[in-house]
Design a protein around this motif. Structure first.
Motif, mmCIF file in Angstrom:
data_model
loop_
_atom_site.group_PDB
_atom_site.id
_atom_site.type_symbol
_atom_site.label_atom_id
_atom_site.label_comp_id
_atom_site.label_asym_id
_atom_site.label_seq_id
_atom_site.Cartn_x
_atom_site.Cartn_y
_atom_site.Cartn_z
ATOM 1 N N ASP A 115 0.765 -1.411 -0.327
ATOM 2 C CA ASP A 115 0.201 0.183 -0.032
ATOM 3 C C ASP A 115 0.799 1.524 0.067
ATOM 4 O OD1 ASP A 115 -2.288 -1.827 0.075
ATOM 5 O OD2 ASP A 115 -2.551 -1.186 2.391
ATOM 6 N N ALA A 116 2.233 0.963 1.190
ATOM 7 C CA ALA A 116 3.227 2.125 1.019
ATOM 8 C C ALA A 116 3.816 2.198 -0.207
ATOM 9 C CB ALA A 116 3.051 1.782 1.685
ATOM 10 N N GLY A 117 4.077 1.389 -1.358
ATOM 11 C CA GLY A 117 4.858 1.585 -2.078
ATOM 12 C C GLY A 117 6.268 2.284 -2.029
ATOM 13 N N GLY A 118 7.752 1.503 -2.642
ATOM 14 C CA GLY A 118 8.858 1.813 -2.124
ATOM 15 C C GLY A 118 9.597 1.851 -1.122
ATOM 16 N N LYS A 119 9.024 0.772 -0.759
ATOM 17 C CA LYS A 119 9.729 0.230 0.523
ATOM 18 C C LYS A 119 10.651 -1.024 0.209
ATOM 19 C CE LYS A 119 7.189 2.296 3.253
ATOM 20 N NZ LYS A 119 7.697 3.811 3.819
ATOM 21 N N ILE A 120 11.955 -1.040 0.929
ATOM 22 C CA ILE A 120 13.150 -2.153 0.807
ATOM 23 C C ILE A 120 12.577 -3.117 1.814
ATOM 24 C CG2 ILE A 120 15.065 -2.859 -0.131
ATOM 25 C CD1 ILE A 120 15.220 -0.020 -0.779
ATOM 26 N N LEU A 121 12.719 -4.336 1.640
ATOM 27 C CA LEU A 121 12.938 -5.090 2.913
ATOM 28 C C LEU A 121 14.120 -6.194 2.778
ATOM 29 C CD1 LEU A 121 9.518 -4.113 1.680
ATOM 30 C CD2 LEU A 121 8.826 -6.185 3.444
#
Length: 245
Positions: A115-121
């Motif tokens: 939903d947030a977009g652009g995250k790196i996990l």
């Protein structure tokens, strides 16, 4: 050489603040992963004024059985960071009984990141790589997040599937001390490789590994892939830049 430690538990060392300063002084890009969202505030405070250290917001699967309610806090904090970790699944004997709860929490994490977009996990997947990949496919539309499989121990087929999904892999020195580990790392796409220490859970000699020790992993990676040490470091740095672009 510019070094990358993409998975290190800096807040689990007694000298936490010293290590943040050392990574900054040496120019080592260090991802300070956390095991609980309650650790976020201090990690974020110490890293926010640095150029090279970034804090990641985590809820470790090995803690989910006792701390699963902290997913609500995790969700409230997510907007404060681009980096997420350590999260994932652990189906080892000690933690298998909490797999349903782990899956519920990891699914919520993936949905929120999508939903947030652009995250790196930075993702833990002990004995659970196929299920981790299933959940990524189910919950995250292509391009909504990026994934780094930390200390990956899945099968060759799992690795190929992960690569097809666009995943990166962070490898540490301990992975490269066995024939199986070297064979697995040698099979991974070279443009998806990062280095890590996973300190303090790995050692350099008699002491827990710290970010500056990731140079040993760079040298081992060079040997495994038939590269010079300088080229090995350059590959990892280029991959980091592509990941974070």
């Amino acid at each position: 050489m510019k070094l990358v430690d993409f998975h290190c538990h800096l807040d689990l060392y007694p000298e936490f603040e010293t290590l943040v300063a050392e990574s900054e002084r040496l120019g080592i890009f260090t991802l300070a992963v956390t095991t609980t969202p309650k650790a976020w505030a201090r990690n974020n405070k110490l890293s926010s004024s640095t150029k090279y250290v970034r804090a990641a917001l985590g809820l470790h699967p090995q803690l989910v059985a006792e701390r699963w309610r902290e997913i609500d806090l995790w969700e409230r904090l997510l907007d404060e960071t681009r980096y997420v970790g350590e999260v994932g699944l652990d189906a080892g004997p000690r933690y298998y009984s909490s797999m349903d709860r782990q899956t519920e929490v990891f699914r919520r994490i993936l949905r929120r990141c999508a939903d947030a977009g652009g995250k790196i996990l930075s993702i833990h997947s002990v004995r659970a790589a196929p299920r981790v990949l299933d959940l990524i496919e189910e919950e995250v539309p292509k391009g909504r997040a990026k994934f780094v499989l930390h200390w990956f121990t899945g099968s060759g087929a799992d690795a190929r599937r992960a690569a097809d999904l666009g995943c990166y892999f962070s490898v540490n020195s301990q992975m490269l001390t066995t024939d199986r580990g070297r064979a697995l790392v040698s099979s991974l796409p070279i443009d998806r490789l990062l280095t890590e220490t996973d300190g303090p859970f790995t050692s350099q000699g008699e002491a827990p590994a710290r970010p500056r020790d990731v140079g040993q992993t760079v040298r081992q990676l060079a040997a495994a892939r038939g590269l010079t040490v300088e080229d090995s470091a350059a590959v990892v740095l280029r991959n980091l830049k592509n990941l974070t672009a």
